[in-house]
Motif scaffolding. Sequence first.
Motif, PDB file in Angstrom:
ATOM      1  N   TYR A  39      33.461  53.654  38.871  1.00  0.00           N
ATOM      2  CA  TYR A  39      34.900  53.698  38.654  1.00  0.00           C
ATOM      3  C   TYR A  39      35.315  52.270  38.302  1.00  0.00           C
ATOM      4  CZ  TYR A  39      35.150  58.263  41.073  1.00  0.00           C
ATOM      5  OH  TYR A  39      34.992  59.583  41.457  1.00  0.00           O
ATOM      6  N   LEU A  40      35.811  52.051  37.087  1.00  0.00           N
ATOM      7  CA  LEU A  40      36.006  50.696  36.591  1.00  0.00           C
ATOM      8  C   LEU A  40      37.457  50.414  36.221  1.00  0.00           C
ATOM      9  CD1 LEU A  40      32.861  50.480  34.281  1.00  0.00           C
ATOM     10  CD2 LEU A  40      33.085  49.683  36.647  1.00  0.00           C
ATOM     11  N   GLU A  41      37.845  49.164  36.393  1.00  0.00           N
ATOM     12  CA  GLU A  41      39.216  48.713  36.112  1.00  0.00           C
ATOM     13  C   GLU A  41      39.315  48.226  34.667  1.00  0.00           C
ATOM     14  OE1 GLU A  41      42.308  46.011  38.556  1.00  0.00           O
ATOM     15  OE2 GLU A  41      40.464  44.967  37.995  1.00  0.00           O
ATOM     16  N   PHE A  42      40.109  48.963  33.880  1.00  0.00           N
ATOM     17  CA  PHE A  42      40.316  48.599  32.475  1.00  0.00           C
ATOM     18  C   PHE A  42      41.787  48.768  32.085  1.00  0.00           C
ATOM     19  CE2 PHE A  42      35.675  49.554  31.822  1.00  0.00           C
ATOM     20  CZ  PHE A  42      35.328  48.356  31.216  1.00  0.00           C
ATOM     21  N   ASP A  43      42.699  48.378  32.978  1.00  0.00           N
ATOM     22  CA  ASP A  43      44.110  48.692  32.723  1.00  0.00           C
ATOM     23  C   ASP A  43      44.877  47.599  32.002  1.00  0.00           C
ATOM     24  OD1 ASP A  43      43.858  47.121  35.067  1.00  0.00           O
ATOM     25  OD2 ASP A  43      45.877  47.692  35.693  1.00  0.00           O
ATOM     26  N   ASP A  44      44.335  46.383  31.903  1.00  0.00           N
ATOM     27  CA  ASP A  44      45.071  45.332  31.189  1.00  0.00           C
ATOM     28  C   ASP A  44      44.112  44.293  30.627  1.00  0.00           C
ATOM     29  OD1 ASP A  44      44.391  43.603  33.279  1.00  0.00           O
ATOM     30  OD2 ASP A  44      46.338  43.744  34.262  1.00  0.00           O
ATOM     31  N   GLU A  45      44.670  43.227  30.071  1.00  0.00           N
ATOM     32  CA  GLU A  45      43.859  42.234  29.362  1.00  0.00           C
ATOM     33  C   GLU A  45      42.888  41.488  30.273  1.00  0.00           C
ATOM     34  OE1 GLU A  45      47.579  40.457  30.908  1.00  0.00           O
ATOM     35  OE2 GLU A  45      47.146  42.188  29.618  1.00  0.00           O
ATOM     36  N   ARG A  46      43.124  41.524  31.604  1.00  0.00           N
ATOM     37  CA  ARG A  46      42.196  40.854  32.521  1.00  0.00           C
ATOM     38  C   ARG A  46      40.808  41.487  32.498  1.00  0.00           C
ATOM     39  NH1 ARG A  46      42.900  41.761  37.561  1.00  0.00           N
ATOM     40  NH2 ARG A  46      44.268  43.539  37.253  1.00  0.00           N
ATOM     41  N   SER A  47      40.724  42.710  32.022  1.00  0.00           N
ATOM     42  CA  SER A  47      39.502  43.491  32.141  1.00  0.00           C
ATOM     43  C   SER A  47      38.513  43.274  31.010  1.00  0.00           C
ATOM     44  CB  SER A  47      39.850  44.981  32.211  1.00  0.00           C
ATOM     45  OG  SER A  47      40.827  45.218  33.202  1.00  0.00           O
ATOM     46  N   GLY A  48      38.955  42.700  29.904  1.00  0.00           N
ATOM     47  CA  GLY A  48      38.058  42.517  28.770  1.00  0.00           C
ATOM     48  C   GLY A  48      37.825  43.802  27.994  1.00  0.00           C
ATOM     49  N   SER A  49      36.830  43.775  27.130  1.00  0.00           N
ATOM     50  CA  SER A  49      36.555  44.909  26.244  1.00  0.00           C
ATOM     51  C   SER A  49      35.581  45.890  26.893  1.00  0.00           C
ATOM     52  CB  SER A  49      35.971  44.401  24.930  1.00  0.00           C
ATOM     53  OG  SER A  49      34.617  43.996  25.124  1.00  0.00           O
ATOM     54  N   PHE A  50      35.322  46.975  26.168  1.00  0.00           N
ATOM     55  CA  PHE A  50      34.378  47.985  26.639  1.00  0.00           C
ATOM     56  C   PHE A  50      32.929  47.649  26.278  1.00  0.00           C
ATOM     57  CE2 PHE A  50      38.194  50.857  25.945  1.00  0.00           C
ATOM     58  CZ  PHE A  50      38.491  50.962  27.291  1.00  0.00           C
ATOM     59  N   GLU A  51      32.698  46.563  25.561  1.00  0.00           N
ATOM     60  CA  GLU A  51      31.359  46.254  25.082  1.00  0.00           C
ATOM     61  C   GLU A  51      30.347  46.145  26.221  1.00  0.00           C
ATOM     62  OE1 GLU A  51      29.025  43.190  22.058  1.00  0.00           O
ATOM     63  OE2 GLU A  51      31.142  42.861  22.545  1.00  0.00           O
ATOM     64  N   CYS A  52      30.830  45.712  27.403  1.00  0.00           N
ATOM     65  CA  CYS A  52      29.936  45.584  28.559  1.00  0.00           C
ATOM     66  C   CYS A  52      29.298  46.910  28.944  1.00  0.00           C
ATOM     67  CB  CYS A  52      30.712  45.014  29.759  1.00  0.00           C
ATOM     68  SG  CYS A  52      32.101  46.047  30.282  1.00  0.00           S
ATOM     69  N   LYS A  54      27.452  57.966  34.885  1.00  0.00           N
ATOM     70  CA  LYS A  54      28.828  58.309  34.548  1.00  0.00           C
ATOM     71  C   LYS A  54      29.752  57.109  34.721  1.00  0.00           C
ATOM     72  CE  LYS A  54      27.849  62.995  36.147  1.00  0.00           C
ATOM     73  NZ  LYS A  54      28.134  64.046  37.153  1.00  0.00           N
ATOM     74  N   VAL A  55      30.757  57.033  33.863  1.00  0.00           N
ATOM     75  CA  VAL A  55      31.726  55.938  33.905  1.00  0.00           C
ATOM     76  C   VAL A  55      33.130  56.515  33.969  1.00  0.00           C
ATOM     77  CG1 VAL A  55      32.729  53.999  32.641  1.00  0.00           C
ATOM     78  CG2 VAL A  55      30.244  54.316  32.665  1.00  0.00           C
ATOM     79  N   VAL A  56      33.859  56.136  35.003  1.00  0.00           N
ATOM     80  CA  VAL A  56      35.251  56.563  35.163  1.00  0.00           C
ATOM     81  C   VAL A  56      36.136  55.422  34.684  1.00  0.00           C
ATOM     82  CG1 VAL A  56      36.962  57.513  36.738  1.00  0.00           C
ATOM     83  CG2 VAL A  56      34.518  57.891  37.177  1.00  0.00           C
ATOM     84  N   LEU A  57      36.842  55.654  33.609  1.00  0.00           N
ATOM     85  CA  LEU A  57      37.669  54.618  33.003  1.00  0.00           C
ATOM     86  C   LEU A  57      39.004  54.512  33.731  1.00  0.00           C
ATOM     87  CD1 LEU A  57      37.012  55.557  29.265  1.00  0.00           C
ATOM     88  CD2 LEU A  57      35.979  53.649  30.530  1.00  0.00           C
ATOM     89  N   GLY A  58      39.234  53.374  34.365  1.00  0.00           N
ATOM     90  CA  GLY A  58      40.509  53.139  35.043  1.00  0.00           C
ATOM     91  C   GLY A  58      41.530  52.582  34.073  1.00  0.00           C
ATOM     92  N   LEU A  59      42.097  53.453  33.262  1.00  0.00           N
ATOM     93  CA  LEU A  59      43.003  53.038  32.183  1.00  0.00           C
ATOM     94  C   LEU A  59      44.476  53.150  32.559  1.00  0.00           C
ATOM     95  CD1 LEU A  59      41.162  54.754  29.179  1.00  0.00           C
ATOM     96  CD2 LEU A  59      40.988  52.373  29.943  1.00  0.00           C
ATOM     97  N   ILE A  60      44.759  53.788  33.671  1.00  0.00           N
ATOM     98  CA  ILE A  60      46.142  53.964  34.144  1.00  0.00           C
ATOM     99  C   ILE A  60      46.342  53.013  35.318  1.00  0.00           C
ATOM    100  CG2 ILE A  60      47.845  55.602  35.028  1.00  0.00           C
ATOM    101  CD1 ILE A  60      46.820  56.279  32.219  1.00  0.00           C
TER     102      ILE A  60
END
Length: 373
Positions: A277-290, A299-305
């Motif tokens: 479960y990963l944090e991807f909600d703002d610019e602090r998180s970087g890109s998805f390339e990782c 499995k990857v749970v995108l924390g986009l909200i």
Amino acid sequence: MSKHLSTPFRFDYVGSFLRPAKLKEARQQFAEEKISADELKAVEDDGIRELVAKQKKAGYHVITDGEFRRSYWHLDFMWGLEGIEHIELDHGYYFHGEETTHGSCAVTGKIGGHNHPFVEHFKFVKQFEDENTIAKQTLPAPAQTLAELFRGDNGKTTRKFYPEEEELIKDLAAAYHTVFLELYAAGCRNIQLDDCTWGMIVDDGYWQTHIEPGVTVESEANRYLRVNNLALQDLPKDLVVNTHICRGNYHSAYAASGPYDRVAPYIFAKENVHAYYLEFDDERSGSFECLKEVTPGKKVVLGLITTKRPELEDKNAVIARIHEAAKYVPLEDLYLSPQCGFASCEIGNKLTEAEQWAKLALVKDIAETVWGK
């Protein structure tokens, strides 16, 4: 409980929820010795029953106790281990724009995991499972406890009982393993390890101010990876253990910034969990390339909200980001959730309960649009 249900789900959440006012009041009264432990438990029980009913009404397939029996997402668990006690420091964690409350923990003897109170906490939630829902238990990762035992001056006490860190790592991993097995015996099949240690490693400011000279990213990452994987060895095959990795969450403030790139070769390629479960909600998180480092099939749970602000995200923008992530992880291995809990500590984030449930309704709506009902 339906046997085919296991975490993560296409629409999911991390686990903590905003505490109701009556629960906060009861916990304060207990701290002031105005009510008994039994009276507090009765209020907690009622609050958890109501929360589970709301989780089910929202259409989610996973239920938790919202961490309603905890002050912190992590410290309460640590205090329940043998050989660790609750202490108060003269300062809290320093988040961006806010200092947290001052709780911490200290080693008092050999660390063990027998009869952890969280096992009973899980049993209470498990009774509400049905053919559409399963209960998951959230815990701080072993690495998080290891980090806490060396936070500030805590290391002096830790070294008094564990002069050799290897012995500490083995005992800590064994204690967690004991808790995992006792949870399993209680019927738990889904565990989530919450872990901010990786967020500390990727944050340049933390690295400059808290890491001793000579320590490398590789040595620090391998240290945390070792204690986590050691705890996960030889578990029952039908016990699903996932991890949630973020950069801190306290009253809508954050602790760290930085993309996952620096630690991706360790956690995504080598940590023995089923899902991230990963944090991807703002610019602090970087890109998805990782995400190219994620072991195929995991499995990857995108924390986009975000849970840090009440404003609802744009549905189409989130859908576009999911498809962007699918360049690195197949769409069938992707899932959606908020980036963190709504109340990692009992103070909670800066949004209302209605706004909390609106966020979860959006997560469900987007997931059903992308993957179907």
